[in-house]
Design an enzyme around this catalytic site. Sequence first.
Site, PDB file in Angstrom:
ATOM      1  N   HIS A 149     -29.141  77.887 -56.229  1.00 20.97           N
ATOM      2  CA  HIS A 149     -28.015  77.053 -55.817  1.00 20.97           C
ATOM      3  C   HIS A 149     -27.099  76.743 -57.005  1.00 20.97           C
ATOM      4  O   HIS A 149     -25.875  76.728 -56.862  1.00 20.97           O
ATOM      5  CB  HIS A 149     -28.527  75.749 -55.199  1.00 20.97           C
ATOM      6  CG  HIS A 149     -29.175  75.947 -53.865  1.00 20.97           C
ATOM      7  ND1 HIS A 149     -28.613  75.523 -52.686  1.00 20.97           N
ATOM      8  CD2 HIS A 149     -30.334  76.547 -53.523  1.00 20.97           C
ATOM      9  CE1 HIS A 149     -29.403  75.854 -51.678  1.00 20.97           C
ATOM     10  NE2 HIS A 149     -30.455  76.470 -52.164  1.00 20.97           N
ATOM     11  N   ASP A 194     -22.722  71.631 -51.846  1.00 22.39           N
ATOM     12  CA  ASP A 194     -23.777  72.480 -51.299  1.00 22.39           C
ATOM     13  C   ASP A 194     -23.985  72.162 -49.824  1.00 22.39           C
ATOM     14  O   ASP A 194     -23.889  71.009 -49.397  1.00 22.39           O
ATOM     15  CB  ASP A 194     -25.079  72.208 -52.070  1.00 22.39           C
ATOM     16  CG  ASP A 194     -26.061  73.354 -52.009  1.00 22.39           C
ATOM     17  OD1 ASP A 194     -26.368  73.803 -50.894  1.00 22.39           O
ATOM     18  OD2 ASP A 194     -26.532  73.793 -53.072  1.00 22.39           O
ATOM     19  N   VAL A 254     -34.165  85.183 -67.251  1.00 25.74           N
ATOM     20  CA  VAL A 254     -33.325  86.111 -68.011  1.00 25.74           C
ATOM     21  C   VAL A 254     -31.917  86.110 -67.414  1.00 25.74           C
ATOM     22  O   VAL A 254     -31.713  85.696 -66.278  1.00 25.74           O
ATOM     23  CB  VAL A 254     -33.881  87.554 -67.989  1.00 25.74           C
ATOM     24  CG1 VAL A 254     -35.256  87.620 -68.618  1.00 25.74           C
ATOM     25  CG2 VAL A 254     -33.905  88.105 -66.564  1.00 25.74           C
ATOM     26  N   GLN A 281     -29.811  87.932 -65.644  1.00 25.73           N
ATOM     27  CA  GLN A 281     -29.974  89.112 -64.800  1.00 25.73           C
ATOM     28  C   GLN A 281     -28.718  89.962 -64.737  1.00 25.73           C
ATOM     29  O   GLN A 281     -28.790  91.194 -64.728  1.00 25.73           O
ATOM     30  CB  GLN A 281     -30.386  88.670 -63.400  1.00 25.73           C
ATOM     31  CG  GLN A 281     -30.614  89.814 -62.435  1.00 25.73           C
ATOM     32  CD  GLN A 281     -31.383  89.358 -61.220  1.00 25.73           C
ATOM     33  OE1 GLN A 281     -32.597  89.246 -61.257  1.00 25.73           O
ATOM     34  NE2 GLN A 281     -30.664  89.098 -60.140  1.00 25.73           N
ATOM     35  N   HIS A 307     -36.315  90.657 -54.229  1.00 29.14           N
ATOM     36  CA  HIS A 307     -36.634  89.889 -53.023  1.00 29.14           C
ATOM     37  C   HIS A 307     -35.448  89.729 -52.082  1.00 29.14           C
ATOM     38  O   HIS A 307     -35.603  89.267 -50.958  1.00 29.14           O
ATOM     39  CB  HIS A 307     -37.155  88.519 -53.419  1.00 29.14           C
ATOM     40  CG  HIS A 307     -36.153  87.692 -54.189  1.00 29.14           C
ATOM     41  ND1 HIS A 307     -35.403  88.202 -55.238  1.00 29.14           N
ATOM     42  CD2 HIS A 307     -35.773  86.403 -54.075  1.00 29.14           C
ATOM     43  CE1 HIS A 307     -34.629  87.250 -55.723  1.00 29.14           C
ATOM     44  NE2 HIS A 307     -34.822  86.154 -55.039  1.00 29.14           N
ATOM     45  N   ASN A 340     -27.881  85.760 -54.593  1.00 33.30           N
ATOM     46  CA  ASN A 340     -27.250  85.964 -55.896  1.00 33.30           C
ATOM     47  C   ASN A 340     -27.599  87.343 -56.445  1.00 33.30           C
ATOM     48  O   ASN A 340     -26.743  88.047 -56.992  1.00 33.30           O
ATOM     49  CB  ASN A 340     -27.714  84.883 -56.890  1.00 33.30           C
ATOM     50  CG  ASN A 340     -27.141  83.521 -56.586  1.00 33.30           C
ATOM     51  OD1 ASN A 340     -26.013  83.394 -56.128  1.00 33.30           O
ATOM     52  ND2 ASN A 340     -27.935  82.484 -56.809  1.00 33.30           N
ATOM     53  N   GLU A 400     -25.077  90.455 -57.330  1.00 34.99           N
ATOM     54  CA  GLU A 400     -25.066  91.000 -58.687  1.00 34.99           C
ATOM     55  C   GLU A 400     -25.279  92.513 -58.662  1.00 34.99           C
ATOM     56  O   GLU A 400     -24.624  93.258 -59.405  1.00 34.99           O
ATOM     57  CB  GLU A 400     -26.147  90.311 -59.528  1.00 34.99           C
ATOM     58  CG  GLU A 400     -25.811  88.881 -59.876  1.00 34.99           C
ATOM     59  CD  GLU A 400     -26.988  88.069 -60.369  1.00 34.99           C
ATOM     60  OE1 GLU A 400     -26.792  86.874 -60.664  1.00 34.99           O
ATOM     61  OE2 GLU A 400     -28.110  88.611 -60.447  1.00 34.99           O
TER      62      GLU A 400
END
Length: 464
Positions: free
Chosen positions: A21, A119, A340, A342, A357, A361, A365
């Site tokens: 989030h 949110d 990390v 990503q 998974h 996000n 990416e």
Amino acid sequence: MLNRNENSPHIALFPSAGMGHLTPFLRLASMLLSHKDCHLTLITGHPTVSDTESSYISYFLSQNPEVNHIQLQIIPFHGSNPTTDDPFFLQFEATRRSAHLLHPLLSSTSPPLSALFSDFVVASTVSPIAADLGIPNYIVATTSAKFFCLMAYLPTLLSNVAELSRIPEVKIPGLTPLQISSIPPPFKDPDHLFTAQLATNALALSAAKGILINTFDGFESETLAAANDGRVLTHLPSFLPTGPLEPYELNKEQMQHCLSWLDRKPAESVVYVSFGSRTAMSNDQIRELSKGLERSGYHFLWVLKTSKVDRDDKEELKDLLGYSFLERTEKSGMVVKGWVNQQEILDHPAIGGFINHCGWNSVMEAARRGIPMLAWPQHGDQMVNAEIVKDAGLGIWERKWGWGVEALLDGEEIAERIGELMGNEKLKSNARKVGEEARKASGVDGSSEKVLMGVIEFLKQQKN
């Protein structure tokens, strides 16, 4: 040279718990700052669930001192709901119940607020605050447009919950039906804390000015069209696609060992493996995945988690994987623990495939770079997202694998799918096309930038 003046809108951003989030909110904030025509306030809950959230908030604020920071003290939630002990679900509820404390803090900001970007999981408590302040509230969706439609439709589904145990698929008006196996199991229990939270917030959607969503038309065209034509629900606000959200500047020092290792690998030769910030695999599945990676024969970079919350992740790699595996794969693989950057890994030319998974996000990416994905959903929105990935041509997905937390996958089958991920030229070509569309949408004068600029212009007009 800053262009902010008395006509510049002042936007407050309010994310909820978890890196899934927080990340899109910080990226959205960075994009707004890049236009240099907004005042920004970042509202964060304290304490955070994970150490990573706290460190990323601190680093972002240190790099952007012009951003005003409001730290909302979260009232701990000690409800009697026995349906979950998930620390993030509990924090969602605690944040929602604490949001009323924001009113005096927001009413005294200078310059006065022009809008809230909040949110979805706090919509029911933030919407009345925005209305009382006389400002629009934009919901920031942290999932796919299709799953957001499912959440919006949840009160309708729960009105006849018995039917959910009998039907083979869920039919949301205007959308391709969803197989019942793709629906998160908690959605079949109206008393589950997560389900009750989403249903409550869904009822507040009609009060929002718009839904800012990290996607783009070329990736979810059917869903965006149906939502904005009023076919899904007549009261839904406009879906405003702003994705893929551009990455923001992160601390690169902690990434240097990964990037140096990747620098020594040929182009598109490395499988990147990560299951997000709050997915913990069983030790048995970790061992089978290690077998699959080794048998595949490809280089791999594996970010490994063993607990939902980072501060609880204490096990050593040698205890999880064994000395012999680490020694055998010393040259071909790298296994790291901890968070990390990503996006920087996916941007590296050595990366040729992504086992993931399907947290949203991560999907965006990968789409931004056109990296082929092997979808392995674990919970929540991820099976719906995996279907989107497959239909868009960005990746492969074995539906028979089910939810990752429910079955133990054999290392040999994992190795076979890795071979398909890394060796399927048609998949690579399709993924590259997705990447081209994604970069076109998020680039200068792209559709996503135009949507965001349209919101800013609307807020400027409201001030005049």
